[in-house]
Scaffold this active site. Structure first.
Site, PDB file in Angstrom:
ATOM      1  N   ASP A  50      35.948  41.721  35.594  1.00 19.96           N
ATOM      2  CA  ASP A  50      36.924  42.586  35.803  1.00 19.96           C
ATOM      3  C   ASP A  50      37.483  43.654  34.641  1.00 19.96           C
ATOM      4  OD1 ASP A  50      38.784  41.732  38.697  1.00 19.96           O
ATOM      5  OD2 ASP A  50      37.319  40.234  37.712  1.00 19.96           O
ATOM      6  N   THR A 123      37.895  39.924  43.817  1.00 15.89           N
ATOM      7  CA  THR A 123      37.955  39.040  42.729  1.00 15.89           C
ATOM      8  C   THR A 123      37.912  37.571  43.228  1.00 15.89           C
ATOM      9  OG1 THR A 123      39.003  40.400  41.108  1.00 15.89           O
ATOM     10  CG2 THR A 123      38.701  38.277  40.355  1.00 15.89           C
TER      11      THR A 123
HETATM   12  N1  LIG Z   1      49.411  38.839  47.783  1.00 13.37           N
HETATM   13  C1  LIG Z   1      48.537  39.722  46.889  1.00 13.37           C
HETATM   14  N2  LIG Z   1      48.646  39.543  45.702  1.00 13.37           N
HETATM   15  C2  LIG Z   1      47.878  39.873  44.775  1.00 13.37           C
HETATM   16  N3  LIG Z   1      46.868  40.933  45.072  1.00 13.37           N
HETATM   17  C3  LIG Z   1      46.670  41.278  46.313  1.00 13.37           C
HETATM   18  C4  LIG Z   1      47.535  40.580  47.295  1.00 13.37           C
HETATM   19  N4  LIG Z   1      47.119  41.018  48.585  1.00 13.37           N
HETATM   20  C5  LIG Z   1      46.160  41.844  48.424  1.00 13.37           C
HETATM   21  N5  LIG Z   1      46.013  41.961  47.010  1.00 13.37           N
HETATM   22  C6  LIG Z   1      44.860  42.747  46.385  1.00 13.37           C
HETATM   23  O1  LIG Z   1      44.472  43.682  47.392  1.00 13.37           O
HETATM   24  C7  LIG Z   1      42.781  43.762  47.164  1.00 13.37           C
HETATM   25  C8  LIG Z   1      42.173  43.487  48.669  1.00 13.37           C
HETATM   26  O2  LIG Z   1      42.967  42.389  48.955  1.00 13.37           O
HETATM   27  P1  LIG Z   1      42.074  41.334  50.208  1.00 13.37           P
HETATM   28  O3  LIG Z   1      40.755  41.214  49.711  1.00 13.37           O
HETATM   29  O4  LIG Z   1      42.986  40.152  50.328  1.00 13.37           O
HETATM   30  O5  LIG Z   1      42.288  42.457  51.284  1.00 13.37           O
HETATM   31  C9  LIG Z   1      42.609  42.708  46.349  1.00 13.37           C
HETATM   32  O6  LIG Z   1      42.271  43.442  45.093  1.00 13.37           O
HETATM   33  P2  LIG Z   1      41.411  42.911  43.775  1.00 13.37           P
HETATM   34  O7  LIG Z   1      40.462  41.860  44.181  1.00 13.37           O
HETATM   35  O8  LIG Z   1      40.766  44.018  43.056  1.00 13.37           O
HETATM   36  O9  LIG Z   1      42.505  42.357  43.012  1.00 13.37           O
HETATM   37  C10 LIG Z   1      43.765  42.002  46.029  1.00 13.37           C
HETATM   38  O10 LIG Z   1      44.186  41.219  44.965  1.00 13.37           O
HETATM   39 MG   LIG Z   2      42.722  42.193  40.897  1.00 15.22          MG
HETATM   40 MG   LIG Z   3      40.174  44.434  41.093  1.00 12.74          MG
END
Ligand SMILES: Nc1ncnc2c1ncn2[C@@H]1O[C@H](COP(=O)(O)O)[C@@H](OP(=O)(O)O)[C@H]1O
Ligand SMILES: [Mg+2]
Ligand SMILES: [Mg+2]
Ligand SMILES: [Mg+2]
Length: 346
Positions: A50, A123
């Protein structure tokens, strides 16, 4: 490069090339096996991939477009020091460079643009993918025991998936003008391509307002209602919003970028996420590409997000996206009022 090409088209073509380079960094970090995981918050992690991919993207774009306002997901602890010279990409994608710029975007200046960068979307899936690269079951088990956030249930679902969920990982570069996402890139570092008889890793999807999309083969939505949603950030409200949809199937995958890819490729018809977890860098590029393909992305109340430089980063009222207006309206009509209020009042 010809400077007679309008800025938006040049910036999009540069973003395609830099996203490819960032994707290679993402793969290289994984191959080396030192992920350098840092816990940013609950269910919120950052890896060396990242950090490095973001440095590559921001350094490359700001070297060519110094007045751009670029907002990246990661607060980079290793921002000091020079960015390795082979991370600075000054090339641009020739096919995108030859696109006809929409009239409305022809005179846009650097100062009018905000670029939203998610150097690695998905991630959770990326860090879990590391486990699957361990061939020796004992090594894999040891890695699992030291992994900060994989539950036993996930561990077994990973083993069943054979290759983990690396395909869910994307690099996102979203370009907004006057608070609206007008162009975007979704790069998928672990997509397996067959070019002729040669195997190639990765592909890059782009979209430009009024022009269209490229980098993949569009497909119509499934015949029945297939919903895509989070794999790793669910909660009771997220589940409630899914349960009222009357879906024939619910796909649980990682990343906002990958979920929108599923819409674009006809694997799902609606993306529902009734949670405040996504941020502007998660949705800017996917929204721009989806719009260019005729789809729609809003919050759970049906309102568009704004992508100006001073907006707050969380997408507080969730995400509702669909391949077309009709499916979007249907999904919106199913969300109960009290659920909308619960998210708005949070
Ligand atoms: N409760 C949460 N806390 C932190 N990040 C979240 C979250 N829900 C969703 N996200 C962020 O939104 C993106 C899509 O989430 P998901 O895969 O759950 O659909 C991911 O981005 P990143 O992987 O870039 O951090 C994730 O971290
Ligand atoms: Mg993230
Ligand atoms: Mg990210
Ligand atoms: Mg993300």
């Amino acid at each position: 490069m010809s400077t007679s090409v309008p800025l938006i088209v040049r910036l999009l073509s540069s973003s395609v090339s830099v996203a490819n380079r960032a994707g290679k960094i993402v793969r290289d970090v994984m191959s080396k096996g030192e992920l350098g995981i840092i816990e940013k918050g609950k269910d919120d992690y950052q890896t060396e991939a990242d950090r490095s991919a973001q440095r590559c993207i921001i350094a490359s774009l700001s070297a060519q477009y110094p007045k751009l306002n670029i907002i990246g997901e990661e607060d980079n602890p290793d921002n000091e020091g020079d960015v390795p010279s082979d991370w600075i990409v000054l090339e641009s994608d020739k096919d995108v460079l030859s696109l006809e710029c929409p009239v409305a975007l022809k005179s846009v200046k650097e100062e009018d643009i905000v670029v939203w960068v998610d150097p690695l979307d998905g991630t959770s899936e990326y860090t879990q993918g590391a486990l699957m690269l361990k061939r020796d079951p004992w090594e894999r088990w040891k890695m699992y025991l030291t992994h900060p956030f994989i539950s036993m249930k996930w561990y077994f679902s990973l083993l069943q998936s054979k290759y983990g969920f690396l395909e869910h990982v994307t690099v996102l570069i979203g370009i907004s003008v006057n608070e609206k996402p007008v162009a975007g890139v979704i790069h998928q570092p672990y997509y397996k391509n067959l070019v002729g008889s040669e195997k190639k890793m990765g592909r890059t999807i782009w979209g430009l307002q009024e022009v269209g999309v490229g980098g993949y083969t569009p497909a119509p939505p499934p015949d029945s209602l297939v919903i895509t949603t989070t794999r790793s950030h669910s909660n009771p409200v997220v589940e409630q919003a899914l349960s009222v949809m009357n879906a024939s199937q619910i796909l649980r995958v990682g990343g906002a970028g990958y979920k929108v890819l599923q819409l674009l490729e006809g694997k799902a018809s609606v993306y529902v996420f009734a949670s405040s977890g996504c941020k502007k860098w998660d949705t800017c590029a996917p929204e721009a590409v989806l719009n260019a393909a005729g789809g729609k992305l809003t919050d759970i109340l049906g309102n568009f997000y704004k992508y100006g430089a001073s907006v707050s980063h969380p997408n507080k009222t969730g995400v509702l996206a669909a391949v077309n207006d009709e499916l979007h309206s249907y999904a919106l009509s199913r969300i109960p009022q009290e659920l909308k209020e619960a998210l708005s009042n949070k």
